[in-house]
Design a protein around this motif. Structure first.
Motif, PDB file in Angstrom:
ATOM      1  N   LEU A  36       2.561  10.835  -1.986  1.00  0.00           N
ATOM      2  CA  LEU A  36       2.019   9.785  -1.116  1.00  0.00           C
ATOM      3  C   LEU A  36       0.593  10.133  -0.678  1.00  0.00           C
ATOM      4  CD1 LEU A  36       5.327   9.196   0.845  1.00  0.00           C
ATOM      5  CD2 LEU A  36       4.117   7.419  -0.435  1.00  0.00           C
ATOM      6  N   ARG A  37       0.359  11.416  -0.451  1.00  0.00           N
ATOM      7  CA  ARG A  37      -0.996  11.839  -0.046  1.00  0.00           C
ATOM      8  C   ARG A  37      -1.993  11.601  -1.181  1.00  0.00           C
ATOM      9  NH1 ARG A  37      -2.372  17.767   0.407  1.00  0.00           N
ATOM     10  NH2 ARG A  37      -4.620  17.580   0.424  1.00  0.00           N
ATOM     11  N   ILE A  38      -1.610  11.998  -2.390  1.00  0.00           N
ATOM     12  CA  ILE A  38      -2.503  11.800  -3.540  1.00  0.00           C
ATOM     13  C   ILE A  38      -2.698  10.302  -3.787  1.00  0.00           C
ATOM     14  CG2 ILE A  38      -2.775  12.176  -6.034  1.00  0.00           C
ATOM     15  CD1 ILE A  38      -1.097  14.764  -5.655  1.00  0.00           C
ATOM     16  N   GLY A  39      -1.594   9.559  -3.708  1.00  0.00           N
ATOM     17  CA  GLY A  39      -1.671   8.109  -3.918  1.00  0.00           C
ATOM     18  C   GLY A  39      -2.578   7.441  -2.902  1.00  0.00           C
ATOM     19  N   ALA A  40      -2.478   7.870  -1.649  1.00  0.00           N
ATOM     20  CA  ALA A  40      -3.316   7.280  -0.599  1.00  0.00           C
ATOM     21  C   ALA A  40      -4.793   7.597  -0.843  1.00  0.00           C
ATOM     22  CB  ALA A  40      -2.876   7.790   0.773  1.00  0.00           C
ATOM     23  N   ALA A  41      -5.073   8.814  -1.293  1.00  0.00           N
ATOM     24  CA  ALA A  41      -6.463   9.193  -1.576  1.00  0.00           C
ATOM     25  C   ALA A  41      -7.040   8.306  -2.682  1.00  0.00           C
ATOM     26  CB  ALA A  41      -6.524  10.661  -1.985  1.00  0.00           C
ATOM     27  N   LEU A  42      -6.234   8.079  -3.730  1.00  0.00           N
ATOM     28  CA  LEU A  42      -6.693   7.243  -4.842  1.00  0.00           C
ATOM     29  C   LEU A  42      -6.862   5.797  -4.393  1.00  0.00           C
ATOM     30  CD1 LEU A  42      -4.447   8.755  -7.663  1.00  0.00           C
ATOM     31  CD2 LEU A  42      -6.917   9.013  -7.414  1.00  0.00           C
ATOM     32  N   VAL A  50      13.894  15.752   6.807  1.00  0.00           N
ATOM     33  CA  VAL A  50      12.948  14.726   6.351  1.00  0.00           C
ATOM     34  C   VAL A  50      11.577  15.052   6.959  1.00  0.00           C
ATOM     35  CG1 VAL A  50      12.375  12.270   6.416  1.00  0.00           C
ATOM     36  CG2 VAL A  50      14.762  12.987   6.209  1.00  0.00           C
ATOM     37  N   PRO A  51      10.581  15.321   6.117  1.00  0.00           N
ATOM     38  CA  PRO A  51       9.256  15.638   6.663  1.00  0.00           C
ATOM     39  C   PRO A  51       8.519  14.373   7.101  1.00  0.00           C
ATOM     40  CG  PRO A  51       9.187  15.655   4.276  1.00  0.00           C
ATOM     41  CD  PRO A  51      10.598  15.343   4.640  1.00  0.00           C
ATOM     42  N   ASP A  52       7.354  14.566   7.693  1.00  0.00           N
ATOM     43  CA  ASP A  52       6.490  13.432   8.031  1.00  0.00           C
ATOM     44  C   ASP A  52       5.777  13.007   6.744  1.00  0.00           C
ATOM     45  OD1 ASP A  52       4.711  11.605   8.958  1.00  0.00           O
ATOM     46  OD2 ASP A  52       3.691  12.928  10.375  1.00  0.00           O
ATOM     47  N   TYR A  53       6.044  11.786   6.274  1.00  0.00           N
ATOM     48  CA  TYR A  53       5.495  11.342   4.994  1.00  0.00           C
ATOM     49  C   TYR A  53       4.121  10.693   5.106  1.00  0.00           C
ATOM     50  CZ  TYR A  53      10.102  12.056   2.889  1.00  0.00           C
ATOM     51  OH  TYR A  53      11.253  12.616   2.418  1.00  0.00           O
ATOM     52  N   MET A  54       3.709  10.316   6.311  1.00  0.00           N
ATOM     53  CA  MET A  54       2.504   9.497   6.435  1.00  0.00           C
ATOM     54  C   MET A  54       1.238  10.291   6.073  1.00  0.00           C
ATOM     55  SD  MET A  54       1.381   6.511   6.895  1.00  0.00           S
ATOM     56  CE  MET A  54       2.855   5.689   7.486  1.00  0.00           C
ATOM     57  N   PRO A  55       0.488   9.854   5.081  1.00  0.00           N
ATOM     58  CA  PRO A  55      -0.772  10.535   4.738  1.00  0.00           C
ATOM     59  C   PRO A  55      -1.801  10.326   5.856  1.00  0.00           C
ATOM     60  CG  PRO A  55      -0.073   9.006   2.992  1.00  0.00           C
ATOM     61  CD  PRO A  55       0.753   8.704   4.201  1.00  0.00           C
ATOM     62  N   PRO A  56      -2.816  11.193   5.920  1.00  0.00           N
ATOM     63  CA  PRO A  56      -3.883  10.983   6.909  1.00  0.00           C
ATOM     64  C   PRO A  56      -4.506   9.593   6.753  1.00  0.00           C
ATOM     65  CG  PRO A  56      -4.127  13.107   5.824  1.00  0.00           C
ATOM     66  CD  PRO A  56      -3.040  12.382   5.096  1.00  0.00           C
ATOM     67  N   ALA A  57      -5.057   9.086   7.845  1.00  0.00           N
ATOM     68  CA  ALA A  57      -5.581   7.714   7.846  1.00  0.00           C
ATOM     69  C   ALA A  57      -6.777   7.544   6.917  1.00  0.00           C
ATOM     70  CB  ALA A  57      -5.952   7.302   9.264  1.00  0.00           C
ATOM     71  N   ALA A  58      -7.554   8.597   6.702  1.00  0.00           N
ATOM     72  CA  ALA A  58      -8.752   8.496   5.846  1.00  0.00           C
ATOM     73  C   ALA A  58      -9.225   9.901   5.485  1.00  0.00           C
ATOM     74  CB  ALA A  58      -9.858   7.741   6.589  1.00  0.00           C
ATOM     75  N   GLY A  59     -10.183   9.947   4.565  1.00  0.00           N
ATOM     76  CA  GLY A  59     -10.860  11.211   4.254  1.00  0.00           C
ATOM     77  C   GLY A  59      -9.987  12.254   3.590  1.00  0.00           C
ATOM     78  N   ILE A  60      -9.052  11.818   2.737  1.00  0.00           N
ATOM     79  CA  ILE A  60      -8.153  12.786   2.084  1.00  0.00           C
ATOM     80  C   ILE A  60      -8.881  13.461   0.925  1.00  0.00           C
ATOM     81  CG2 ILE A  60      -5.960  13.094   0.878  1.00  0.00           C
ATOM     82  CD1 ILE A  60      -5.000  10.494   2.231  1.00  0.00           C
ATOM     83  N   THR A 113       0.826  -1.209   0.000  1.00  0.00           N
ATOM     84  CA  THR A 113       0.000   0.000   0.000  1.00  0.00           C
ATOM     85  C   THR A 113       0.863   1.265   0.000  1.00  0.00           C
ATOM     86  OG1 THR A 113      -0.057   0.245   2.395  1.00  0.00           O
ATOM     87  CG2 THR A 113      -1.709  -1.219   1.433  1.00  0.00           C
ATOM     88  N   VAL A 114       0.195   2.363  -0.305  1.00  0.00           N
ATOM     89  CA  VAL A 114       0.880   3.660  -0.319  1.00  0.00           C
ATOM     90  C   VAL A 114       1.347   4.038   1.089  1.00  0.00           C
ATOM     91  CG1 VAL A 114       0.532   6.127  -0.719  1.00  0.00           C
ATOM     92  CG2 VAL A 114      -0.360   4.463  -2.365  1.00  0.00           C
ATOM     93  N   ARG A 115       0.502   3.817   2.089  1.00  0.00           N
ATOM     94  CA  ARG A 115       0.895   4.189   3.451  1.00  0.00           C
ATOM     95  C   ARG A 115       2.064   3.333   3.947  1.00  0.00           C
ATOM     96  NH1 ARG A 115      -4.527   5.028   3.180  1.00  0.00           N
ATOM     97  NH2 ARG A 115      -5.240   7.128   3.707  1.00  0.00           N
ATOM     98  N   ASP A 116       2.128   2.083   3.502  1.00  0.00           N
ATOM     99  CA  ASP A 116       3.294   1.259   3.832  1.00  0.00           C
ATOM    100  C   ASP A 116       4.558   1.870   3.218  1.00  0.00           C
ATOM    101  OD1 ASP A 116       1.712  -0.504   5.206  1.00  0.00           O
ATOM    102  OD2 ASP A 116       2.066  -2.231   3.882  1.00  0.00           O
ATOM    103  N   ALA A 117       4.434   2.339   1.989  1.00  0.00           N
ATOM    104  CA  ALA A 117       5.593   2.969   1.332  1.00  0.00           C
ATOM    105  C   ALA A 117       6.034   4.204   2.112  1.00  0.00           C
ATOM    106  CB  ALA A 117       5.245   3.341  -0.104  1.00  0.00           C
TER     107      ALA A 117
END
Lengths: 63, 463
Positions: free
Chosen positions: B444-450, B240-250, B214-218
């Motif tokens: 990663l945020r866009i990928g997680a939303a998709l 290095v920023p925080d890469y983790m996208p929000p858990a849901a609702g992006i 998954t994207v969040r794993d990446a």
């Protein structure tokens, strides 16, 4: 068959004792043709050595 | 199970690292004889590391989401006291006395090393049909290639033999197997992840990154891999920023996604075309604005990348090819020979052109937040298939597979590959999100939303 504008790949390969297949020669010819065509995109006013400019090492890692 | 699901289970003590590791080792024992994803399995070491992770957790130490997670490493990353072959005979008995940066960083984060994965010889090719260690097989259809060169890493993750794996990408070697195996693969910005201890192929094109379900794993793996390393001359010193996208609702409201009018949607399997456009409309539905863009010639950029790789790889292998030629597979020896003939002028002009085209791309990426393009124009070809018909033309399978990925190595831009859909035959098809330098977080945020909207990662190979 060599491109009239490109290197004679077979001769160059033989001089280096490299055996190339016809497919490899055709691929090198195609690459050479494209590279020749791309010369038009080069910014000739640029100082070419800039491409290889050494960047001084950073003093301290951020992390 | 994904990395983040396993991490949550570990934290809630629903499972132990030893149990996760044993489950992966059982999968390896069952599937590896057919799929050939691993060259070396370090079962004893893995269980020792898993026991250590469990002990640390029991003692209150939490190293983060990768603590106790079983992972695999592509067999071109040096591993201390563990065989590192680069998929070759040349290095068939090489046992390094140090860890590559990516191996060390994952170990420091508490990850458990299951072993070393099979690859295209010296990472110089995209089939992973290795003449010395056997062909890696695609779990969606074992008669097909998984892509490469990080084929073993992709197969290990796709089948649950590992929860995540490292890969390297010099001309698509993370993104092609991600596309052919239905995974997420991230080629970070050049300099973002240290190449120290990765056996080189094209030193100005090599990138190190994760392959995950998954994207969040990446995002979780990149969080560990990213960072400055003075041992890699190309490493970039920036936070290095925080890469983790929000858990849901992006929401993708306010974002502009560029869809190229030229090159990337030409000569495609129509199924790939439809899948990537469907993803674009999904992004639009999530609030993004789709913007038509015109990019510099893709074919020309590919040739610039090819000239660079042919010359650099020939330079890397020169000490070996002259004296140990017979130890190379035919396809790799041919490419090295071709590289030895590339004129110095062409290599230098390629570097000047590369910088010029990078400038054009950066201008375009100032107007859009990212580009959305297909990853491969076709689904995974059969093992040994030399040519493929696509868009009404017959094309060399290797060139077709790398046609849409190779150029981004020359530009050094970050690219996230993720599943776009499945063909009628049930084979995965992938797409790429291409971003501005060091903008992995947005990709990663866009990928997680998709991913959240399409649910494509729920589908697993029919084993």
């Amino acid at each position: 068959m060599s491109s009239s504008l490109g290197p004679a790949w077979k001769t160059i390969a033989e001089a280096q004792k490299i055996q190339l297949s016809e497919t490899s020669i055709q691929r090198l010819e195609a690459i050479a043709r494209t590279m020749l065509g791309l010369r038009g995109m080069i910014d000739w006013s640029e100082e070419p050595a800039q491409v290889f400019t050494a960047t001084p090492p950073t003093e301290k890692p951020v992390e | 199970m994904t990395v983040l699901e396993a991490a949550a289970a570990l934290r809630q003590k629903r499972v132990s690292s030893v149990e996760l590791t044993l489950a992966c080792l059982e999968r390896i024992e069952k599937l590896n004889p057919t799929l050939n994803a691993f060259i070396t399995v370090t079962a004893g070491l893995a269980l020792e590391q898993a026991r250590q992770a469990d002990g640390e957790r029991a003692g209150g130490l939490d190293r983060g989401p990768l603590h106790g997670i079983p992972v695999a490493h592509k067999d071109l990353f040096c591993t201390k006291d563990v065989l590192t072959t680069s998929g070759s005979r040349i290095f068939s008995s090489y046992v390094p006395n140090f860890d590559a940066a990516c191996v060390w960083r994952l170990r420091q984060a508490g990850a458990v090393m299951l072993g070393k994965t099979n690859l295209h010889e010296h990472a110089y090719g995209i089939t992973s049909t290795n003449p010395h260690y056997g062909a890696v097989r695609n779990p969606w259809d074992p008669q097909r290639i998984p892509g490469g060169s990080s084929g073993g890493s992709a197969v290990a993750v796709a089948t649950g033999m590992a929860l995540a794996a490292t890969g390297s990408d010099t001309g698509g070697s993370i993104r092609v197997p991600a596309s052919y195996c239905g995974l997420t693969g991230l080629k970070p910005t050049f300099g973002r992840v240290s190449k120290f201890g990765a056996l080189p192929l094209g030193f100005s094109l090599d990138h190190v990154g994760p392959l995950t379900r998954t994207v969040r794993d990446a995002a979780a793996v990149l969080q560990v891999l990213a960072g400055y390393d003075p041992r890699d001359a190309c490493s970039v010193n920036r936070p290095v920023p925080d890469y983790m996208p929000p858990a849901a609702g992006i929401s993708l409201q306010g974002l502009k996604i560029g869809l190229p009018e030229n090159f990337f949607f030409e000569k495609l399997d129509p199924q790939v075309d439809h899948a990537v456009h469907f993803l674009a409309y999904t992004a639009q539905d999530l609030g993004a604005e789709l913007v038509d863009v015109r990019l510099p010639g893709g074919h020309q950029l590919n040739v610039i990348a090819q000239v660079t790789l042919l010359a650099e790889a020939a330079s890397v292998h020169e000490p070996y090819i002259r004296r140990r030629r017979k130890e190379y597979g035919g396809d790799v020896a041919t490419l090295i020979d071709m590289g030895r003939l590339i004129p110095a002028t062409d290599y230098i002009q390629a570097q000047r052109l590369r910088r010029r085209i990078q400038g054009v791309y950066l201008d375009i990426l100032a107007k859009v937040d990212c580009l959305l393009v297909p990853a491969t124009p076709i689904v995974a070809p059969h093992i040994g298939q030399a040519e493929v018909a696509v868009g009404g033309q017959v094309e060399d399978t290797r060139l077709a597979s790398t046609r849409l990925v190779r150029g981004f190595n020359a530009l050094g831009l970050p690219v996230l590959a993720l599943p776009a859909g499945f063909s009628q035959g049930g084979l995965p098809m992938g797409c790429q999100l291409v971003g501005r330098p060091f903008d992995e977080g947005l990709l990663l945020r866009i990928g997680a939303a998709l991913e959240d909207r399409t649910g494509l990662t729920a589908r697993t190979p029919p084993l």
